[in-house]
Design a protein around this motif. Structure first.
Motif, short mmCIF file in Angstrom:
data_model
loop_
_atom_site.label_atom_id
_atom_site.label_comp_id
_atom_site.label_asym_id
_atom_site.label_seq_id
_atom_site.Cartn_x
_atom_site.Cartn_y
_atom_site.Cartn_z
N GLU A 96 0.83 -1.20 0.00
CA GLU A 96 0.00 0.00 0.00
C GLU A 96 0.87 1.26 0.00
OE1 GLU A 96 -3.48 2.03 2.79
OE2 GLU A 96 -2.77 -0.01 3.20
N ALA A 97 1.95 1.21 0.78
CA ALA A 97 2.87 2.35 0.80
C ALA A 97 3.54 2.53 -0.55
CB ALA A 97 3.93 2.14 1.88
N ASP A 98 3.93 1.42 -1.17
CA ASP A 98 4.55 1.50 -2.49
C ASP A 98 3.59 2.10 -3.51
OD1 ASP A 98 6.64 1.10 -4.33
OD2 ASP A 98 5.73 -0.76 -5.01
N GLN A 99 2.32 1.79 -3.39
CA GLN A 99 1.32 2.35 -4.30
C GLN A 99 1.25 3.88 -4.17
OE1 GLN A 99 -0.42 1.07 -6.76
NE2 GLN A 99 -1.45 3.03 -7.14
N LEU A 100 1.38 4.38 -2.95
CA LEU A 100 1.36 5.83 -2.74
C LEU A 100 2.58 6.49 -3.37
CD1 LEU A 100 0.13 5.92 0.96
CD2 LEU A 100 -1.07 6.90 -1.01
N TYR A 101 3.74 5.86 -3.22
CA TYR A 101 4.94 6.41 -3.86
C TYR A 101 4.76 6.45 -5.38
CZ TYR A 101 7.43 5.73 0.59
OH TYR A 101 7.84 5.79 1.89
N ARG A 102 4.21 5.36 -5.92
CA ARG A 102 4.03 5.31 -7.38
C ARG A 102 2.99 6.33 -7.84
NH1 ARG A 102 2.35 -0.26 -8.67
NH2 ARG A 102 2.32 -0.76 -6.45
N GLN A 103 2.00 6.59 -6.99
CA GLN A 103 1.00 7.60 -7.35
C GLN A 103 1.64 8.98 -7.43
OE1 GLN A 103 -2.42 7.56 -4.81
NE2 GLN A 103 -3.45 9.23 -5.88
N ALA A 104 2.50 9.28 -6.48
CA ALA A 104 3.20 10.58 -6.51
C ALA A 104 4.07 10.68 -7.75
CB ALA A 104 4.04 10.75 -5.25
N ILE A 105 4.75 9.59 -8.11
CA ILE A 105 5.60 9.60 -9.29
C ILE A 105 4.78 9.76 -10.56
CG2 ILE A 105 7.13 8.15 -10.69
CD1 ILE A 105 8.21 7.00 -8.02
N SER A 106 3.60 9.14 -10.60
CA SER A 106 2.75 9.27 -11.78
C SER A 106 2.27 10.70 -11.96
CB SER A 106 1.56 8.32 -11.69
OG SER A 106 0.67 8.73 -10.65
N MET A 107 2.09 11.42 -10.85
CA MET A 107 1.67 12.81 -10.93
C MET A 107 2.81 13.72 -11.37
SD MET A 107 -0.67 13.09 -7.51
CE MET A 107 -2.29 12.34 -7.41
N ARG A 108 3.99 13.42 -10.88
CA ARG A 108 5.17 14.21 -11.26
C ARG A 108 6.33 13.24 -11.47
NH1 ARG A 108 5.24 19.80 -10.55
NH2 ARG A 108 7.47 19.70 -10.79
N PRO A 109 6.60 12.87 -12.71
CA PRO A 109 7.71 11.93 -12.97
C PRO A 109 9.07 12.49 -12.56
CG PRO A 109 6.23 12.07 -14.86
CD PRO A 109 5.82 13.16 -13.93
N ASP A 110 9.14 13.80 -12.29
CA ASP A 110 10.42 14.39 -11.86
C ASP A 110 10.49 14.59 -10.35
OD1 ASP A 110 8.48 16.33 -11.70
OD2 ASP A 110 9.73 17.94 -12.48
N PHE A 111 9.62 13.92 -9.62
CA PHE A 111 9.55 14.07 -8.16
C PHE A 111 10.62 13.19 -7.53
CE2 PHE A 111 6.58 13.75 -4.24
CZ PHE A 111 7.37 14.68 -3.58
N LYS A 112 11.79 13.76 -7.30
CA LYS A 112 12.94 12.97 -6.84
C LYS A 112 12.70 12.32 -5.50
CE LYS A 112 15.56 16.52 -7.36
NZ LYS A 112 16.68 17.49 -7.38
N GLN A 113 12.05 13.05 -4.57
CA GLN A 113 11.88 12.51 -3.24
C GLN A 113 11.07 11.21 -3.26
OE1 GLN A 113 13.39 13.61 -0.41
NE2 GLN A 113 12.59 11.69 0.40
N ALA A 114 10.14 11.10 -4.20
CA ALA A 114 9.35 9.87 -4.29
C ALA A 114 10.23 8.69 -4.66
CB ALA A 114 8.23 10.05 -5.31
N TYR A 115 11.17 8.91 -5.59
CA TYR A 115 12.10 7.83 -5.96
C TYR A 115 12.99 7.47 -4.78
CZ TYR A 115 10.82 8.75 -10.84
OH TYR A 115 10.14 8.90 -12.01
N ILE A 116 13.44 8.48 -4.04
CA ILE A 116 14.32 8.22 -2.90
C ILE A 116 13.60 7.38 -1.84
CG2 ILE A 116 15.54 9.32 -0.98
CD1 ILE A 116 16.07 11.69 -2.85
N SER A 117 12.40 7.81 -1.48
CA SER A 117 11.64 7.09 -0.46
C SER A 117 11.24 5.70 -0.94
CB SER A 117 10.40 7.90 -0.07
OG SER A 117 10.77 9.14 0.47
#
Length: 912
Positions: A547-568
């Motif tokens: 479920e947590a991984d899904q939230l990270y992927r959702q943030a990345i889908s909204m902004r593919p340049d969202f570095k913090q999402a990749y880090i977390s």
């Protein structure tokens, strides 16, 4: 033209010091946190070229989150401060006070060009003590105003020398003016407005034109089709040079920001996103608000955004009368100054140019800015205000009956302003004092409630902080950052359920994705951290990792340049035992930012988990190339070198640990590993010193205590090891290796069989299957001359470890001893009361030089026994291996000033 005397310089300087000396005890507050504490451009390790590639806050200009404020010369002075005193706040504040004194002296010099000696001094004195300047002087980031003002005033003074005695053009001062204007602009953007002030001075003061005269001149030229008079042509030529240079500066500035304006939210400046006529009415109303702050600076506030000033939504709003009155007064002053050519008119027109032109960029009238009202942007406009006050004083004081009264009024004004400034400085002592003082002025700004909460949070006072964060959500229910703050505080209070509910509310306030529209253009990038914070919360539950991984992927889908999402997400994938996917996440983040040392560090940690030490060391090197004092990269790369066992890497590992302890002098782990390196190199004195240092910093440091005891034991200082072992076992009574080593010393050096027996029995009480403890207990029985018990004990040990040859061999020795004693008629146990003392066969005793049963210490059963050649076995040392901490600026949910702490990588405070 009267010059400034030394007495006047000393008077102004003393007045400035008297008003602002208490700022030296202020810390870094509000925007100082981003501009100073979090700004890597100040560090000597950062290349100087970065100052000219990044904005004022250290963010690359090309990034969307950049504020586009380009002030490299101001940042350079911060860097000089850092070089002299690192992050010692008094040095930064001291330089601000000095710069304010310089501005006051230059302002006095400028006033002398259109005011008499007394009036100009009154203007400078008022400017020196005006409370509106507190933010610019007491706030370190206000240095941009101070430096820009110095170059602005210097540029104006240089331009006043551009006309020769025969009205010819002197080009050198004009060239100097252009250079100084450029410098002023590189300190703060408003510096470019001095060009307009120079133009006003040239036309209406130097050439003495009035609007009627200008109209007549142009009509005459048009009517007679004659050429412009020579003096007019000279004026036009000078103005053209100024205007062209200004246009070039603007073009360069636009190129630097890559033709993009910064992105502000409706919370930063609510009127900017309001429909007509609310937008226009509110922006025009803000002008008299600023004027009132100059006229009556009794209620000052560090932040005027959000709901501080309600929108003017109707023409019937009574506040429109203030707008009309302001424009009416401004129009009358402009009419008076532009119609007449006497000295009073010239003074007024220069005062108006100093008020209006530097304020234009911050007025919101031509383009929106990221604030509603900002006191520090009134620093230069207040010069014009002080000129008007001084000019009014001159006019009134000429009337005999009012002369004494006018002097009395000026004296009271200066005294009250000085006291107000001195007291206002105290508000800037800390973030708590600053924001609580602001709440006394305005309780409708959710950002202020948030910031008081942050100040309390920094003091670990979470209960009080929560009350302020909750109040922020009540004041501004749609403030995503406030709900994130509530969630984080609940988490700190171990109220996970409430924290998740708060994050869910914040998530529900996020704009919904509309097909065909870019999500990034409709939301503050920092607010996407709500997904990161929520995911970080729920992933503490092992059953909710997906479920947590899904939230990270959702943030990345909204902004593919969202570095913090990749880090977390990379850290989560590593926790989910998916190192290859974690590596892919970090590699994607590195595609977006290869200059982030934390990303290289995290990638190295993944390499370690994937058993790729060579690659890990390479990535640690990348991190250290970008930041040679990256603490975790220094520590873990040195640890990796140490654990490789290669002697050629020891010097570099030692150097890195030394740098690490310079950065973290209170971290015992650095000293411990220096001690381990010294033990590897057989440098016992150094090893002892480092271990002692580690123990002094961390009471009960398990590994340091054991290895220090082991060091003493291996250096034939066994009795020195005993008190160290006692301390170890007082804090860690279950430490098996410590018990074995203590038992060995008690047996072989103290001949204390009872003490040794107690050690080994404690081991077996904790772990009945411990072969090493069991075997050494058998040795104690042998030493006590209880051979039958020793035999039974060794038989039990052999049953526990049937493949251990040394146990079988020792059992044979005991049985041989028993057979020999039986044949000689001697008792097999001291308890049987044999008359003759116990006689040992030569070489068969414990700890003797020949073969026998010895007490061993070590990591495995094979190392536990004494060797046949009688040497004590090499003991396995206990190495402390820290948890491999991930790095990457974990996101802080919520905001310092509504939005400057809800970013994972860098805050975006309301910057001016």
């Amino acid at each position: 033209m009267a010059v400034v005397s030394w007495k006047e310089v000393l008077l102004l300087s003393a007045l400035v010091v008297g008003c602002y000396w208490n700022t030296l005890w202020c810390g870094f507050v509000f925007d100082d946190v981003s501009a100073i504490l979090d700004n890597k451009d100040l560090r000597p390790a950062t290349p100087l070229r970065n100052l000219f590639q990044n904005d004022f806050w250290g963010t690359p200009m090309a990034e969307e989150r950049s504020h586009k404020s380009y002030r490299p010369l101001t940042v350079l002075t911060f860097r000089l401060n850092y070089l002299l005193s690192e992050l010692s706040a008094p040095s930064y504040h001291l330089l601000n006070v000095v710069l304010h004194a310089v501005v006051c002296v230059l302002f006095l010099r400028v006033c002398r060009t259109f005011l008499d000696r007394t009036s100009s001094l009154v203007a400078a004195l008022l400017f020196a003590v005006h409370p509106i300047h507190t933010e610019a002087v007491a706030g370190v980031v206000g240095r941009a105003e101070l430096l820009s003002s110095i170059f602005l005033l210097a540029a104006f003074l240089a331009y006043t020398r551009s006309t020769g005695r025969d009205n010819s053009i002197v080009w050198t001062p004009i060239g100097v003016t252009v250079v100084l204007v450029s410098a002023a602009t590189l300190c703060k953007e408003q510096g470019i407005t001095v060009v307009g002030i120079c133009c006003v001075h040239e036309v209406f003061v130097a050439q003495g034109f009035t609007l009627p005269m200008l109209g007549d001149t142009f009509l005459q030229v048009l009517r007679d089709k004659a050429c412009f008079p020579y003096t007019v042509l000279q004026t036009l030529l000078k103005l053209m040079v100024l205007v062209i240079s200004t246009l070039l500066l603007v073009i360069v500035r636009v190129q630097v920001i890559q033709s993009q304006l910064p992105v502000f939210t409706r919370f930063d400046n609510p009127a900017a996103v309001s429909p007509a006529p609310t937008k226009q009415l509110t922006f025009n109303y803000l002008l008299p608000v600023n004027a009132w702050l100059l006229l009556n600076p009794s209620e000052l506030c560090c932040d005027w955004t959000m709901g501080t000033i309600p929108l003017v939504e109707s023409f019937l709003d009574a506040r429109n009368l203030a707008t009309l009155a302001f424009y009416g007064l401004l129009g009358l002053l402009a009419y008076h100054s532009l119609r007449y050519s006497h000295s009073s008119a010239k003074t007024v027109i220069m005062a108006l140019s100093l008020i209006v032109l530097p304020f234009v960029p911050a007025s919101n009238l031509f383009f929106p800015v990221g604030f509603v009202v900002a006191e520090r942007v009134l620093y230069v406009p207040s010069m014009g205000f002080c000129v008007l006050v001084a000019h009014g004083f001159r006019v009134v004081s000429r009337k005999g009956q009012l002369k004494k009264m006018s002097w009395m009024v000026i004296g009271v004004l200066l005294a009250t302003h000085a006291v107000k400034t001195f007291n206002r400085n105290l508000d800037w002592e800390s973030e708590y004092t600053l924001f609580t003082s602001a709440l006394k002025v305005n309780k409708n700004n959710a950002k202020l409630w948030n910031n008081v909460g942050h100040a309390l949070e920094n003091q670990n006072n979470y209960e009080r902080a929560l009350r302020y964060f909750l109040q922020a959500t009540r004041v501004q229910p749609d403030d995503i950052g406030a709900h994130m703050n509530v969630g984080r505080t609940y988490k700190n209070l171990n109220m996970s359920k409430e924290a998740e509910e708060a994050y869910m509310i914040a998530k529900s306030l996020m704009p919904q994705v509309i097909p065909g529209r870019k999500y990034a253009t409709r939301v503050a990038p920092n607010h996407l951290n709500v997904y990161i914070n929520l995911a970080n919360l729920i992933r503490t539950n092992e059953s909710r990792l997906e479920e947590a991984d899904q939230l990270y992927r959702q943030a990345i889908s909204m902004r593919p340049d969202f570095k913090q999402a990749y880090i977390s997400r990379g850290e989560l994938l590593l926790k989910m035992n998916k190192p290859s996917e974690a590596r892919d996440a970090y590699l994607r983040a590195l595609e977006l930012d290869r200059t982030n040392p934390d990303l290289w560090y995290n990638l190295a940690i993944v390499n370690i988990e994937m058993k790729e030490p060579t690659e890990a060391l390479k990535n640690f090197e990348h991190a250290l190339e970008l930041n040679p004092r990256h603490k975790l990269a220094l520590f873990n790369s040195a640890l990796l070198m140490q654990e490789s066992g290669e002697p050629k890497l020891r010097p570099e590992a030692n150097r890195r640990f030394l740098v690490y302890v310079e950065e973290e002098p209170e971290d015992a782990n650095g000293y411990f590993n220096l001690g381990m390196l010294a033990m590897d190199a057989s440098e016992n004195a150094a090893a002892e010193r480092w271990m002692r240092r580690a123990i002094s910093l961390q009471t009960g440091f398990r590994s340091a205590l054991f290895n220090l005891a082991l060091l003493y034991s291996q250096s034939a200082r066994e009795l020195d090891a005993l008190p160290v072992l006692d301390e170890l076992l007082r804090y860690h009574p279950e430490h098996v290796k410590g018990l074995i080593l203590k038992g060995d010393i008690l047996m072989n050096h103290r001949k204390d069989t009872q003490g040794a027996k107690a050690c080994f029995q404690r081991i077996l009480a904790m772990d009945p299957g411990n072969v090493q403890g069991k075997h050494n207990l058998c040795v104690v029985y042998f030493e006590e001359r209880d051979l039958p018990r020793a035999e039974r004990c060794l038989e039990e040990t052999l049953a526990m470890a049937p493949h251990e040859e040394y146990v079988r061999r020792h059992l044979s020795i005991v049985r041989g001893k028993m057979a020999a004693m039986s044949a000689a008629g001697q008792p097999l146990s001291a308890a049987e009361g044999a008359a003759a003392p116990f006689q040992e066969e030569k070489g068969a005793g414990v700890g003797g030089g020949g073969p026998g049963v010895g007490v061993g210490v070590g990591a495995g059963a094979g190392e536990a026994a004494g060797r046949e050649e009688g040497k004590r076995p090499a003991t396995a040392r206990e190495r402390w291996r820290p948890g491999r901490r991930m790095r990457g600026n974990p996101p802080r949910p919520g905001s310092r000033a509504w939005a400057n702490r809800n970013s994972g990588l860098k805050g975006s405070p309301p910057r001016r």
